[in-house]
Design a protein around this motif. Sequence first.
Motif, PDB file in Angstrom:
ATOM      1  N   GLN A  43     -16.822   0.231  -7.314  1.00 37.54           N
ATOM      2  CA  GLN A  43     -17.271  -0.914  -6.519  1.00 37.54           C
ATOM      3  C   GLN A  43     -18.063  -1.903  -7.375  1.00 37.54           C
ATOM      4  N   ASP A  44     -17.736  -3.165  -7.231  1.00 35.18           N
ATOM      5  CA  ASP A  44     -18.440  -4.232  -7.939  1.00 35.18           C
ATOM      6  C   ASP A  44     -19.219  -5.053  -6.924  1.00 35.18           C
ATOM      7  N   PRO A  45     -20.559  -4.898  -6.871  1.00 37.78           N
ATOM      8  CA  PRO A  45     -21.359  -5.630  -5.886  1.00 37.78           C
ATOM      9  C   PRO A  45     -21.228  -7.149  -6.004  1.00 37.78           C
ATOM     10  N   GLU A  46     -20.817  -7.631  -7.188  1.00 38.49           N
ATOM     11  CA  GLU A  46     -20.675  -9.069  -7.385  1.00 38.49           C
ATOM     12  C   GLU A  46     -19.335  -9.591  -6.862  1.00 38.49           C
ATOM     13  N   ALA A  47     -18.420  -8.671  -6.611  1.00 45.09           N
ATOM     14  CA  ALA A  47     -17.081  -9.079  -6.166  1.00 45.09           C
ATOM     15  C   ALA A  47     -17.070  -9.247  -4.651  1.00 45.09           C
ATOM     16  N   GLU A  48     -17.219 -10.473  -4.186  1.00 40.82           N
ATOM     17  CA  GLU A  48     -17.234 -10.741  -2.747  1.00 40.82           C
ATOM     18  C   GLU A  48     -15.825 -10.941  -2.199  1.00 40.82           C
ATOM     19  N   SER A  49     -14.859 -10.990  -3.071  1.00 46.23           N
ATOM     20  CA  SER A  49     -13.484 -11.203  -2.642  1.00 46.23           C
ATOM     21  C   SER A  49     -13.012 -10.082  -1.729  1.00 46.23           C
ATOM     22  N   GLN A  50     -12.173 -10.439  -0.773  1.00 48.77           N
ATOM     23  CA  GLN A  50     -11.579  -9.447   0.111  1.00 48.77           C
ATOM     24  C   GLN A  50     -10.357  -8.798  -0.531  1.00 48.77           C
ATOM     25  N   ASP A  51     -10.095  -9.156  -1.771  1.00 53.10           N
ATOM     26  CA  ASP A  51      -8.937  -8.595  -2.477  1.00 53.10           C
ATOM     27  C   ASP A  51      -9.362  -7.794  -3.694  1.00 53.10           C
ATOM     28  N   PHE A  52     -10.494  -7.109  -3.576  1.00 51.24           N
ATOM     29  CA  PHE A  52     -10.951  -6.256  -4.679  1.00 51.24           C
ATOM     30  C   PHE A  52     -10.296  -4.884  -4.581  1.00 51.24           C
ATOM     31  N   PHE A  53     -10.485  -4.212  -3.450  1.00 48.73           N
ATOM     32  CA  PHE A  53      -9.831  -2.921  -3.230  1.00 48.73           C
ATOM     33  C   PHE A  53      -8.434  -3.167  -2.655  1.00 48.73           C
ATOM     34  N   THR A  54      -7.571  -3.711  -3.467  1.00 55.25           N
ATOM     35  CA  THR A  54      -6.178  -3.910  -3.060  1.00 55.25           C
ATOM     36  C   THR A  54      -5.462  -2.570  -3.076  1.00 55.25           C
ATOM     37  N   GLU A  55      -4.310  -2.527  -2.473  1.00 57.34           N
ATOM     38  CA  GLU A  55      -3.529  -1.285  -2.505  1.00 57.34           C
ATOM     39  C   GLU A  55      -3.192  -0.917  -3.943  1.00 57.34           C
ATOM     40  N   GLU A  56      -2.880  -1.911  -4.753  1.00 58.02           N
ATOM     41  CA  GLU A  56      -2.562  -1.648  -6.162  1.00 58.02           C
ATOM     42  C   GLU A  56      -3.742  -1.016  -6.892  1.00 58.02           C
ATOM     43  N   ARG A  57      -4.955  -1.553  -6.669  1.00 56.14           N
ATOM     44  CA  ARG A  57      -6.135  -0.988  -7.325  1.00 56.14           C
ATOM     45  C   ARG A  57      -6.417   0.423  -6.824  1.00 56.14           C
ATOM     46  N   LEU A  58      -6.295   0.636  -5.517  1.00 62.35           N
ATOM     47  CA  LEU A  58      -6.525   1.968  -4.948  1.00 62.35           C
ATOM     48  C   LEU A  58      -5.534   2.979  -5.506  1.00 62.35           C
ATOM     49  N   ASN A  59      -4.261   2.562  -5.623  1.00 65.05           N
ATOM     50  CA  ASN A  59      -3.255   3.438  -6.228  1.00 65.05           C
ATOM     51  C   ASN A  59      -3.634   3.785  -7.663  1.00 65.05           C
ATOM     52  N   SER A  60      -4.088   2.775  -8.390  1.00 65.64           N
ATOM     53  CA  SER A  60      -4.441   2.969  -9.796  1.00 65.64           C
ATOM     54  C   SER A  60      -5.602   3.946  -9.949  1.00 65.64           C
ATOM     55  N   VAL A  92      -4.925  12.322  -9.851  1.00 66.19           N
ATOM     56  CA  VAL A  92      -3.854  13.246  -9.457  1.00 66.19           C
ATOM     57  C   VAL A  92      -2.559  12.887 -10.183  1.00 66.19           C
ATOM     58  N   SER A  93      -1.536  13.683  -9.935  1.00 70.86           N
ATOM     59  CA  SER A  93      -0.237  13.443 -10.558  1.00 70.86           C
ATOM     60  C   SER A  93       0.438  12.216  -9.957  1.00 70.86           C
ATOM     61  N   ALA A  94       1.434  11.716 -10.634  1.00 69.71           N
ATOM     62  CA  ALA A  94       2.180  10.551 -10.157  1.00 69.71           C
ATOM     63  C   ALA A  94       2.857  10.845  -8.824  1.00 69.71           C
ATOM     64  N   ASP A  95       3.382  12.072  -8.672  1.00 65.44           N
ATOM     65  CA  ASP A  95       4.045  12.444  -7.421  1.00 65.44           C
ATOM     66  C   ASP A  95       3.061  12.464  -6.259  1.00 65.44           C
ATOM     67  N   GLU A  96       1.866  12.985  -6.501  1.00 68.75           N
ATOM     68  CA  GLU A  96       0.860  13.041  -5.439  1.00 68.75           C
ATOM     69  C   GLU A  96       0.383  11.632  -5.078  1.00 68.75           C
ATOM     70  N   ALA A  97       0.224  10.788  -6.076  1.00 68.16           N
ATOM     71  CA  ALA A  97      -0.186   9.411  -5.807  1.00 68.16           C
ATOM     72  C   ALA A  97       0.879   8.686  -4.997  1.00 68.16           C
ATOM     73  N   SER A  98       2.134   8.937  -5.318  1.00 65.39           N
ATOM     74  CA  SER A  98       3.237   8.324  -4.583  1.00 65.39           C
ATOM     75  C   SER A  98       3.265   8.825  -3.136  1.00 65.39           C
ATOM     76  N   GLN A  99       2.979  10.093  -2.960  1.00 65.96           N
ATOM     77  CA  GLN A  99       2.930  10.698  -1.621  1.00 65.96           C
ATOM     78  C   GLN A  99       1.860  10.015  -0.764  1.00 65.96           C
ATOM     79  N   VAL A 100       0.703   9.784  -1.351  1.00 66.75           N
ATOM     80  CA  VAL A 100      -0.391   9.115  -0.633  1.00 66.75           C
ATOM     81  C   VAL A 100      -0.031   7.663  -0.337  1.00 66.75           C
ATOM     82  N   SER A 101       0.570   7.006  -1.312  1.00 70.77           N
ATOM     83  CA  SER A 101       0.940   5.597  -1.136  1.00 70.77           C
ATOM     84  C   SER A 101       1.914   5.422   0.025  1.00 70.77           C
ATOM     85  N   GLU A 102       2.887   6.299   0.124  1.00 67.48           N
ATOM     86  CA  GLU A 102       3.870   6.214   1.210  1.00 67.48           C
ATOM     87  C   GLU A 102       3.207   6.438   2.576  1.00 67.48           C
TER      88      GLU A 102
END
Length: 226
Positions: free
Chosen positions: A139-156, A162-172
């Motif tokens: 978390q970046d307290p200076e980042a007021e943007s609503q696009d900080f925790f994007t799905e892409e960042r959360l996936n990353s 975890v493994s790539a397969d587990e990350a893909s499972q969560v993403s789906e």
Amino acid sequence: MAKKKTSASTKSKRSPKLLIVIIAALAVVMAAILFVGNLEPSASGDIDLEGQPVKGEENAVSIVEFGDYKCPACKNFHESMVPMIEQELVETGDASFTYMNYPFLNVDSSRAALYAETVYGELGNDTFWEFHDRLFTEQDPEAESQDFFTEERLNSILEEIVSADEASQVSEAFQAEEYEDALETDTDYVSELGVQSTPTLFVNGEQFEGGSFEELRDMVEEAANE
């Protein structure tokens, strides 16, 4: 004699008025007693921990935090207070610790909360806590943007844990919103308990009003002795 008669007459005229005042006052008092007797504290109640991520012994005194992954105060709490809770209360068996979501700041808050619920539902308790900790670290307290925790960042972030397969499972599962009900359970408690800010703590269902770890520890000890 006339003086006495006048006094009695005045008394007789005032008595009904005085009686009315007394009756009205008693009615107000009785209404107040009934009202107070029926009040239930908005910031206390039973919290069912089934289906929630928990650290510690299930039968221990429960500490529940309502937080927001985008909240700077929650980040500070996570870095300063949570380590003491874990070391001195959870690891000793005196208390369990649970995190519940109150995503109120912006869409980032809701997105991160739902993603974390999905991690818990798909990959379990241990992975959830590791991911949970990483969200506050990232978390970046200076980042007021609503696009900080994007799905892409959360996936990353998850892919570093975890493994790539587990990350893909969560993403789906996240894209399918399979754990929306779990998030709604948390937000229902927010309304039921009258939670108004984050972080807010409850000890065995009673809101913690103190401001120090020592006060929290005392409240846990009192709850254990009840």
